[in-house]
Enzyme design. Sequence first.
Site, PDB file in Angstrom:
ATOM      1  N   LYS A  16      28.824  45.342  25.686  1.00 31.73           N
ATOM      2  CA  LYS A  16      28.344  46.651  26.136  1.00 31.73           C
ATOM      3  C   LYS A  16      29.398  47.409  26.952  1.00 31.73           C
ATOM      4  CE  LYS A  16      24.719  45.167  28.125  1.00 31.73           C
ATOM      5  NZ  LYS A  16      23.723  45.198  29.188  1.00 31.73           N
ATOM      6  N   ARG A  91      15.588  47.950  32.268  1.00 30.92           N
ATOM      7  CA  ARG A  91      15.545  46.607  31.686  1.00 30.92           C
ATOM      8  C   ARG A  91      14.121  46.212  31.349  1.00 30.92           C
ATOM      9  NH1 ARG A  91      19.876  43.809  35.553  1.00 30.92           N
ATOM     10  NH2 ARG A  91      21.635  43.852  34.108  1.00 30.92           N
ATOM     11  N   ARG A 130      35.161  31.594  29.099  1.00 27.81           N
ATOM     12  CA  ARG A 130      35.991  32.449  29.958  1.00 27.81           C
ATOM     13  C   ARG A 130      36.552  31.670  31.141  1.00 27.81           C
ATOM     14  NH1 ARG A 130      33.194  38.270  30.487  1.00 27.81           N
ATOM     15  NH2 ARG A 130      31.939  37.228  32.055  1.00 27.81           N
ATOM     16  N   ARG A 163      33.943  30.900  36.501  1.00 27.01           N
ATOM     17  CA  ARG A 163      33.031  31.500  37.474  1.00 27.01           C
ATOM     18  C   ARG A 163      31.634  30.923  37.268  1.00 27.01           C
ATOM     19  NH1 ARG A 163      32.332  37.509  37.501  1.00 27.01           N
ATOM     20  NH2 ARG A 163      31.430  36.875  35.545  1.00 27.01           N
ATOM     21  N   ARG A 174      20.446  33.292  32.290  1.00 28.42           N
ATOM     22  CA  ARG A 174      20.524  34.758  32.225  1.00 28.42           C
ATOM     23  C   ARG A 174      19.948  35.265  30.909  1.00 28.42           C
ATOM     24  NH1 ARG A 174      26.692  35.846  33.015  1.00 28.42           N
ATOM     25  NH2 ARG A 174      26.176  38.060  32.915  1.00 28.42           N
TER      26      ARG A 174
END
Length: 224
Positions: A16, A91, A130, A163, A174
Site C-alpha cells: 500500500k 478499518r 525483512r 523488528r 496482525r
Amino acid sequence: MSELNLVLLGPPGAGKGTQATRLEQDFGLPYYSTGIILRAAVENGTELGRKAKEYMDAGELVPDELINEVIAERFDSGDADDGFLLDGFPRTIGQAEMLDETLSARGRELTAALLIEAPDEEVVRRLSGRRTCAKGGHVYHVEFDPPKNEGVCDQDGSRLIQRDDDKPEVVRKRLSVYHEQTSPLIEWYQDKGLLRRFDGRRSPDEVHDRIRATLATKRLEAEL
Ligand SMILES: [Zn+2]
C-alpha cells in the site's frame, strides 16, 4: 476536474505504501496515512494534536472520533480539494460511516476504495524476511534483497535485526486482526459499488499501472 477521494485497503505488506507514494505523484493527491497525520498534528501542537498526544503517551489507542477530526481538519485545509488518499482509516464499518458523514457534510463523497490483496502466506514471507539495520534503519530482505554478508548492513557495517513487528507470530497476529476488522468493511464497500480489487502479488509496476488505469476511467466517468 473531478475529485479523487480514495481509501486504501489491504493487509500489511501488500504494498500500500509503495502504491500510495506513486499515486501521490501521478495525481497530485495528498497521502493521509493516519500514523503520519497524527504525528504531524502532535508536532504542530494543535488542540487535536495535544489531545491525541495524551492517548499516545498513555500507550492507548487514539479514539476513532479524534482520528476522524484530524482527518476532517485536513479536508478543510484546502490541500485535499482535488482528492486524497486515506490509509489506515477507515478499518472498520463504524469508522467508514464516520468518514461518510464527514465527507457528506462537505458535499463530497468517496470515489473508490482500492483494495490491494495478498495471501497471508505471501505477507508472512515478505514481512518476516525483512531485516533492519540497527543503526541506520536500512532495510534488507533475506530472500529478495539480501546483504552481501549475512546479518551485516552493506552501507555501514551495523548489525541487522528482525523488528518485533516483522516476527512471523506477530505478523500472523496482525493479519488475524486485519481479517477480523476489515473483511466486513470490504464487503460493505463492495455492496456500495465502491470497491476495486488489485492483486498485490504482481510487481509494483503492474499494480501501479492497473490502479492508474482504474482511476483514469473513474475520472472520465465522472466528467461525462
Ligand atoms: Zn545500515
